[in-house]
Design a protein around this motif. Structure first.
Motif, mmCIF file in Angstrom:
data_model
loop_
_atom_site.group_PDB
_atom_site.id
_atom_site.type_symbol
_atom_site.label_atom_id
_atom_site.label_comp_id
_atom_site.label_asym_id
_atom_site.label_seq_id
_atom_site.Cartn_x
_atom_site.Cartn_y
_atom_site.Cartn_z
ATOM 1 N N ARG A 240 -1.598 41.617 82.651
ATOM 2 C CA ARG A 240 -0.315 42.422 82.878
ATOM 3 C C ARG A 240 -0.486 43.929 82.864
ATOM 4 O O ARG A 240 -0.140 44.633 83.518
ATOM 5 N N ALA A 241 -1.460 44.254 81.836
ATOM 6 C CA ALA A 241 -1.727 45.909 81.861
ATOM 7 C C ALA A 241 -2.632 46.079 83.026
ATOM 8 O O ALA A 241 -2.175 47.411 83.442
ATOM 9 N N ILE A 242 -3.465 45.540 83.461
ATOM 10 C CA ILE A 242 -3.855 45.802 84.770
ATOM 11 C C ILE A 242 -2.975 46.056 85.809
ATOM 12 O O ILE A 242 -2.961 46.873 86.799
ATOM 13 N N SER A 243 -2.188 44.893 85.807
ATOM 14 C CA SER A 243 -1.158 45.041 86.947
ATOM 15 C C SER A 243 -0.148 46.179 87.089
ATOM 16 O O SER A 243 0.044 46.771 88.061
ATOM 17 N N ALA A 244 0.157 46.726 85.720
ATOM 18 C CA ALA A 244 1.020 47.889 85.386
ATOM 19 C C ALA A 244 0.132 49.014 86.131
ATOM 20 O O ALA A 244 0.789 50.044 86.574
ATOM 21 N N PHE A 245 -0.925 48.851 85.702
ATOM 22 C CA PHE A 245 -1.927 50.297 86.041
ATOM 23 C C PHE A 245 -2.080 50.162 87.596
ATOM 24 O O PHE A 245 -1.853 51.333 88.349
ATOM 25 N N GLN A 246 -2.048 48.945 88.355
ATOM 26 C CA GLN A 246 -2.259 49.045 89.855
ATOM 27 C C GLN A 246 -0.764 49.459 90.441
ATOM 28 O O GLN A 246 -0.788 49.876 91.518
ATOM 29 N N MET A 247 0.271 48.833 89.827
ATOM 30 C CA MET A 247 1.568 49.285 90.425
ATOM 31 C C MET A 247 1.698 50.849 90.421
ATOM 32 O O MET A 247 2.423 51.417 91.299
ATOM 33 N N HIS A 248 1.002 51.491 89.501
ATOM 34 C CA HIS A 248 1.048 53.095 89.455
ATOM 35 C C HIS A 248 0.126 53.589 90.422
ATOM 36 O O HIS A 248 0.351 54.411 90.913
#
Ligand SMILES: [Zn+2]
Length: 275
Positions: A240-248
């Motif tokens: 989930r943290a990686i996904s948030a990073f990728q969204m950004h």
């Protein structure tokens, strides 16, 4: 008689205003003639959100509910005297309730130290192929840019401290989502963006989707600011943290998979902003 009248005014003025630098607070005076060198701004972060509601409902939720933000940017901001209008719902020196339980750069409760901007956008709709995200309007982004640049300048907020709600609460939040134009804003001096050459160097010839060591990505994201486990496992919190990073920073693929391009972007950002 005339002299008495003058004395009268001297006494009145002295009583009302005190010495310069002294503020009358009713029962006592506060003297600010000498101030300390040891101080800085309380505001360190700028947090971007979408409201996941239309204009009318967004305004209602942010003024009548248990949530708020300093600013609300409507879907088509009103123009007055040739200037776009941002709605200010909370004074910047007050805490707005926009971040909830949140972490960034070792700090918690980001409401205490941030300004929050809510942008009217419906978020996403679930479809057979997954989530479809709604775009932002050009004139909304133009106003967000003007507002953000002013806030960043006034508080001296560093680029890596201009964040998404999803960056500071990746287990709970998606906003402002992968269609928020972080790169476009960074080109205008708002927020962080990695240098292409640095990303290429860290990629070192690997294909973008090649699996990458989870521990290295966890370490880089933690250093950059995210709250993420550092256990070398692609567990739910990590993804989930990686996904948030990728969204950004890599909105084309936000699956949360620890791949080589994600690692390279994270390393480039750490090198640029956190070393
Ligand atoms: Zn939010």
């Amino acid at each position: 008689m005339r002299r008495l009248f003058v004395y009268f005014w001297i006494i009145i003025l002295a009583g009302c205003c005190g010495k310069p630098g002294q503020i009358d607070r009713g029962a006592y005076l506060a003297d600010s003639t000498v101030s300390s060198n040891s101080q800085d701004e309380r505001i360190r972060f700028l947090v971007m959100h979408y409201t996941a509601a239309d204009d009318q409902e967004s305004l209602r939720l942010l003024t009548e509910g248990q949530v708020s933000a300093h600013y609300l940017v409507h879907s088509s901001p009103e123009i007055n005297r040739g200037k776009p209008v941002a709605r200010q719902l909370v004074a910047e020196e007050k805490r707005a309730w926009h971040a909830g339980e949140s972490h960034w750069q070792g700090r918690n409760n980001i409401n205490d130290t941030s300004v929050g901007i809510e942008i009217v956008n419906l978020g996403f709709r679930e479809e057979a192929g997954g989530k479809t995200w709604y775009p932002f309007n050009e004139d909304q982004i133009e106003l967000v840019a003007l507002l953000a640049r002013d806030i960043i300048h006034r508080y001296g907020i560093s680029p890596a401290n201009v964040v998404a709600h999803s960056d500071i609460a990746p287990l709970r939040k998606n906003d402002p989502g992968p269609r928020f134009p972080w790169r476009q804003l960074a080109l205008r001096g708002i927020g962080a963006w990695p240098d292409r050459e640095s990303v290429e160097r860290h990629l070192a010839g690997r294909a973008h989707g090649e699996p990458a060591p989870v521990a290295k990505i966890q370490q880089a994201l933690a250093r950059y600011g995210y709250s993420i486990p550092e256990n070398g496992l692609a567990d739910d919190k990590t993804r989930r943290a990686i996904s948030a990073f990728q969204m950004h920073f890599r909105p084309e693929d936000i699956s949360g998979t620890p791949d080589a391009q994600t690692e390279a972007i994270a390393m480039a950002l750490v090198e640029k902003y956190r070393s």
